[in-house]
Design a protein around this motif. Structure first.
Motif, PDB file in Angstrom:
ATOM      1  N   PRO A 137      32.875 118.011  12.419  1.00  0.00           N
ATOM      2  CA  PRO A 137      34.261 118.504  12.336  1.00  0.00           C
ATOM      3  C   PRO A 137      34.460 119.359  11.099  1.00  0.00           C
ATOM      4  CG  PRO A 137      34.228 116.179  12.908  1.00  0.00           C
ATOM      5  CD  PRO A 137      32.815 116.543  12.569  1.00  0.00           C
ATOM      6  N   LYS A 138      35.331 120.346  11.210  1.00  0.00           N
ATOM      7  CA  LYS A 138      35.596 121.239  10.087  1.00  0.00           C
ATOM      8  C   LYS A 138      36.149 120.453   8.892  1.00  0.00           C
ATOM      9  CE  LYS A 138      36.413 125.450  12.758  1.00  0.00           C
ATOM     10  NZ  LYS A 138      37.391 126.531  13.079  1.00  0.00           N
ATOM     11  N   SER A 139      35.850 120.965   7.710  1.00  0.00           N
ATOM     12  CA  SER A 139      36.300 120.315   6.481  1.00  0.00           C
ATOM     13  C   SER A 139      36.716 121.378   5.477  1.00  0.00           C
ATOM     14  CB  SER A 139      35.175 119.457   5.894  1.00  0.00           C
ATOM     15  OG  SER A 139      35.543 118.899   4.651  1.00  0.00           O
ATOM     16  N   ASN A 140      37.683 121.046   4.642  1.00  0.00           N
ATOM     17  CA  ASN A 140      38.123 121.973   3.605  1.00  0.00           C
ATOM     18  C   ASN A 140      37.109 121.951   2.468  1.00  0.00           C
ATOM     19  OD1 ASN A 140      39.398 123.590   1.756  1.00  0.00           O
ATOM     20  ND2 ASN A 140      41.196 122.283   1.504  1.00  0.00           N
ATOM     21  N   ASN A 141      36.237 122.944   2.420  1.00  0.00           N
ATOM     22  CA  ASN A 141      35.185 122.997   1.403  1.00  0.00           C
ATOM     23  C   ASN A 141      35.576 123.809   0.176  1.00  0.00           C
ATOM     24  OD1 ASN A 141      33.387 121.494   3.029  1.00  0.00           O
ATOM     25  ND2 ASN A 141      32.808 123.341   4.161  1.00  0.00           N
ATOM     26  N   HIS A 142      36.840 124.203   0.085  1.00  0.00           N
ATOM     27  CA  HIS A 142      37.279 125.008  -1.049  1.00  0.00           C
ATOM     28  C   HIS A 142      37.082 124.253  -2.362  1.00  0.00           C
ATOM     29  CE1 HIS A 142      39.456 127.983  -3.296  1.00  0.00           C
ATOM     30  NE2 HIS A 142      40.373 127.119  -3.679  1.00  0.00           N
ATOM     31  N   ARG A 143      36.328 124.846  -3.274  1.00  0.00           N
ATOM     32  CA  ARG A 143      36.046 124.310  -4.603  1.00  0.00           C
ATOM     33  C   ARG A 143      35.224 123.021  -4.574  1.00  0.00           C
ATOM     34  NH1 ARG A 143      38.910 126.876  -8.603  1.00  0.00           N
ATOM     35  NH2 ARG A 143      39.034 125.076 -10.000  1.00  0.00           N
ATOM     36  N   VAL A 144      34.599 122.749  -3.436  1.00  0.00           N
ATOM     37  CA  VAL A 144      33.636 121.650  -3.360  1.00  0.00           C
ATOM     38  C   VAL A 144      32.305 122.143  -3.923  1.00  0.00           C
ATOM     39  CG1 VAL A 144      32.285 120.181  -1.818  1.00  0.00           C
ATOM     40  CG2 VAL A 144      34.729 120.518  -1.386  1.00  0.00           C
ATOM     41  N   THR A 145      31.725 121.415  -4.865  1.00  0.00           N
ATOM     42  CA  THR A 145      30.455 121.833  -5.452  1.00  0.00           C
ATOM     43  C   THR A 145      29.280 121.006  -4.946  1.00  0.00           C
ATOM     44  OG1 THR A 145      30.812 120.398  -7.373  1.00  0.00           O
ATOM     45  CG2 THR A 145      31.553 122.695  -7.549  1.00  0.00           C
ATOM     46  N   ARG A 146      29.517 119.761  -4.584  1.00  0.00           N
ATOM     47  CA  ARG A 146      28.481 118.898  -4.027  1.00  0.00           C
ATOM     48  C   ARG A 146      29.084 118.078  -2.891  1.00  0.00           C
ATOM     49  NH1 ARG A 146      23.579 118.594  -7.350  1.00  0.00           N
ATOM     50  NH2 ARG A 146      23.866 120.282  -8.844  1.00  0.00           N
ATOM     51  N   GLN A 165      26.335 112.716   2.504  1.00  0.00           N
ATOM     52  CA  GLN A 165      26.715 111.837   3.602  1.00  0.00           C
ATOM     53  C   GLN A 165      26.389 110.401   3.205  1.00  0.00           C
ATOM     54  OE1 GLN A 165      24.720 112.583   7.346  1.00  0.00           O
ATOM     55  NE2 GLN A 165      26.491 111.918   8.524  1.00  0.00           N
ATOM     56  N   LEU A 166      27.427 109.566   3.080  1.00  0.00           N
ATOM     57  CA  LEU A 166      27.215 108.176   2.676  1.00  0.00           C
ATOM     58  C   LEU A 166      26.642 107.343   3.814  1.00  0.00           C
ATOM     59  CD1 LEU A 166      30.448 107.441   0.602  1.00  0.00           C
ATOM     60  CD2 LEU A 166      28.293 108.465  -0.140  1.00  0.00           C
ATOM     61  N   ASP A 167      27.135 107.588   5.021  1.00  0.00           N
ATOM     62  CA  ASP A 167      26.661 106.911   6.226  1.00  0.00           C
ATOM     63  C   ASP A 167      27.072 107.773   7.411  1.00  0.00           C
ATOM     64  OD1 ASP A 167      29.464 106.212   6.796  1.00  0.00           O
ATOM     65  OD2 ASP A 167      29.215 104.628   5.298  1.00  0.00           O
ATOM     66  N   ASP A 168      26.851 107.273   8.611  1.00  0.00           N
ATOM     67  CA  ASP A 168      27.154 108.076   9.800  1.00  0.00           C
ATOM     68  C   ASP A 168      28.647 108.333   9.976  1.00  0.00           C
ATOM     69  OD1 ASP A 168      24.492 108.286  10.496  1.00  0.00           O
ATOM     70  OD2 ASP A 168      24.529 106.508  11.776  1.00  0.00           O
ATOM     71  N   ASN A 169      29.486 107.594   9.245  1.00  0.00           N
ATOM     72  CA  ASN A 169      30.939 107.702   9.433  1.00  0.00           C
ATOM     73  C   ASN A 169      31.677 108.366   8.282  1.00  0.00           C
ATOM     74  OD1 ASN A 169      30.903 106.198  11.951  1.00  0.00           O
ATOM     75  ND2 ASN A 169      30.563 104.359  10.719  1.00  0.00           N
ATOM     76  N   SER A 170      31.007 108.657   7.170  1.00  0.00           N
ATOM     77  CA  SER A 170      31.752 109.152   6.010  1.00  0.00           C
ATOM     78  C   SER A 170      30.936 110.133   5.184  1.00  0.00           C
ATOM     79  CB  SER A 170      32.212 107.984   5.130  1.00  0.00           C
ATOM     80  OG  SER A 170      31.121 107.166   4.759  1.00  0.00           O
ATOM     81  N   ILE A 171      31.641 111.126   4.651  1.00  0.00           N
ATOM     82  CA  ILE A 171      31.067 112.155   3.790  1.00  0.00           C
ATOM     83  C   ILE A 171      31.882 112.218   2.508  1.00  0.00           C
ATOM     84  CG2 ILE A 171      30.696 114.644   3.523  1.00  0.00           C
ATOM     85  CD1 ILE A 171      30.142 114.772   6.517  1.00  0.00           C
ATOM     86  N   LEU A 172      31.187 112.301   1.384  1.00  0.00           N
ATOM     87  CA  LEU A 172      31.849 112.340   0.077  1.00  0.00           C
ATOM     88  C   LEU A 172      31.626 113.690  -0.581  1.00  0.00           C
ATOM     89  CD1 LEU A 172      32.350 109.654  -2.495  1.00  0.00           C
ATOM     90  CD2 LEU A 172      31.107 111.673  -3.280  1.00  0.00           C
ATOM     91  N   SER A 173      32.710 114.264  -1.125  1.00  0.00           N
ATOM     92  CA  SER A 173      32.656 115.568  -1.785  1.00  0.00           C
ATOM     93  C   SER A 173      33.009 115.435  -3.255  1.00  0.00           C
ATOM     94  CB  SER A 173      33.634 116.548  -1.126  1.00  0.00           C
ATOM     95  OG  SER A 173      33.335 116.748   0.232  1.00  0.00           O
ATOM     96  N   LEU A 174      32.377 116.270  -4.079  1.00  0.00           N
ATOM     97  CA  LEU A 174      32.718 116.376  -5.496  1.00  0.00           C
ATOM     98  C   LEU A 174      33.544 117.635  -5.705  1.00  0.00           C
ATOM     99  CD1 LEU A 174      32.430 115.582  -8.510  1.00  0.00           C
ATOM    100  CD2 LEU A 174      30.302 116.913  -8.547  1.00  0.00           C
ATOM    101  N   LEU A 175      34.745 117.466  -6.282  1.00  0.00           N
ATOM    102  CA  LEU A 175      35.626 118.586  -6.593  1.00  0.00           C
ATOM    103  C   LEU A 175      35.980 118.515  -8.076  1.00  0.00           C
ATOM    104  CD1 LEU A 175      36.609 117.499  -3.477  1.00  0.00           C
ATOM    105  CD2 LEU A 175      37.816 119.669  -3.699  1.00  0.00           C
ATOM    106  N   PRO A 176      35.182 119.145  -8.934  1.00  0.00           N
ATOM    107  CA  PRO A 176      35.393 119.021 -10.376  1.00  0.00           C
ATOM    108  C   PRO A 176      36.685 119.651 -10.875  1.00  0.00           C
ATOM    109  CG  PRO A 176      33.707 120.657  -9.892  1.00  0.00           C
ATOM    110  CD  PRO A 176      34.008 119.967  -8.605  1.00  0.00           C
TER     111      PRO A 176
END
Length: 336
Positions: A131-140, A143-154
């Motif tokens: 599914p689409k995700s807002n990647n604006h200003r995401v640097t890293r 994927q933690l598991d099959d159900n969740s993704i974690l983004s770093l936004l400094p």
């Protein structure tokens, strides 16, 4: 304006163990060469999947992900195309997915997907859109598991965003310097990694040393377990944080293994190279990796014997792959 000082957020003893006040064990390792030449102007992310090393060529229009079998030292194939097509990425970034998969997201669009190494080996369609995700200003992004993704936004007020398959979204975390600033995007960039066996999220900063360890509960709640950081000398000028020019930089790269948080860092007691002189001269890169336990204590410093650019491990063993510089970019393997 006078300089301010930031003190340890938690457990000052951990940092004292990382300084020269306590003798740190040092050793050397012998590496083997996996491939003696990587043809790229600048290799991107390096990942490890068992006996497969995966490296990113940011300039590879018809294959920006390379997969190498380290048993045979042969490349088994490439994945990913640069472009605007349905399965293409304009500005791809890669990180570890679950299993033998790679999470790919576009830094300048909402596109993201999973690339399967297993499918590549079988010459099948390796791409699964997400599914689409807002990647604006995401640097890293990991994927933690099959159900969740974690983004770093400094640049955000909180460093992390956790997105789940049910479309829920949660922001959490704190930055190691608690100031209202406008240049957090630059100051707080770094690396993230997740050890699913220990349920620990690690956030390491690049501009100054700060190792931040979060513990995940049975749900999707993360609690800051520990932050290891020296006193940082800085000032705030026109709402921007300016580090003192003598501040030592943080780790250039970080990865996780079974027993260690592993970083590429310069051993300043043995190597007094001035960081401002390095630039694109990769021969001046650190030759050492620092091994921390999962409480953040520095256990030992290992000299690999070659300037290092990238490092990759996985949490079920203590074997490492690295990209080093030996006239050309090379991939090496060694144990710790």
């Amino acid at each position: 304006m006078k300089y301010k000082y930031v003190y340890l957020i938690a457990f000052i003893g951990c940092f004292l163990n990382c300084t020269s006040k306590k003798e740190v064990h040092r050793e050397s390792v012998v590496y083997k060469t996996v491939t003696d030449s990587i043809y790229t102007r600048m290799p991107g992310v390096l990942l490890k999947f068992g006996n497969y090393s995966v490296w990113q060529d940011p300039f590879g229009v018809d294959g920006f992900i390379h997969v190498i079998d380290t048993k045979t030292n042969k490349e088994i194939g490439v994945m990913g195309k640069i472009g605007q097509g349905p399965h293409e990425f304009n500005t791809p970034a890669i990180q570890r997915g679950t299993g033998n998969s790679i999470l790919v997201f576009d830094l300048n669009s909402q596109k993201q997907g999973i690339f399967s190494i297993d499918s590549l080996k079988l010459d099948k369609n390796y791409y699964t859109p997400l599914p689409k995700s807002n990647n604006h200003r995401v640097t890293r992004k990991i994927q933690l598991d099959d159900n969740s993704i974690l983004s770093l936004l400094p640049g955000n007020s909180m460093p992390f965003v956790l997105e789940n398959n049910d479309s829920s979204r949660k922001e959490f975390g704190v930055f190691p310097i608690n100031e209202q600033i406008n240049n957090g995007y630059n100051i707080f960039q770094g690396a993230i990694g997740y050890n699913k066996d220990k349920k620990l999220l690690i956030y390491s900063l690049m501009n100054f040393f700060s190792l931040n360890i979060y513990e995940r509960s049975d749900g999707n709640d993360f609690t800051l377990k520990n932050t290891i950081m020296p006193n940082i000398n800085y000032k705030i000028t026109k709402s921007e944080l300016v580090l003192d020019k003598n501040t030592q930089i943080g780790p250039a790269e970080m990865t996780l293994t079974k027993d260690y948080i592993v970083t590429i860092q310069r051993d300043y007691e043995k190597d007094n190279t001035e960081e401002s002189s390095v630039g694109m001269d990769f021969s001046k890169n650190p030759t050492t990796i620092f091994l921390y336990d999962y409480d953040g204590n520095l256990i030992k410093i290992v000299d690999v014997g070659i300037p290092l650019l990238r490092i990759a491990g996985e949490i079920n063993n203590n074997e490492l792959f690295a990209i080093g510089i030996d006239n050309e970019f090379v991939i090496i393997a060694f144990g710790i």
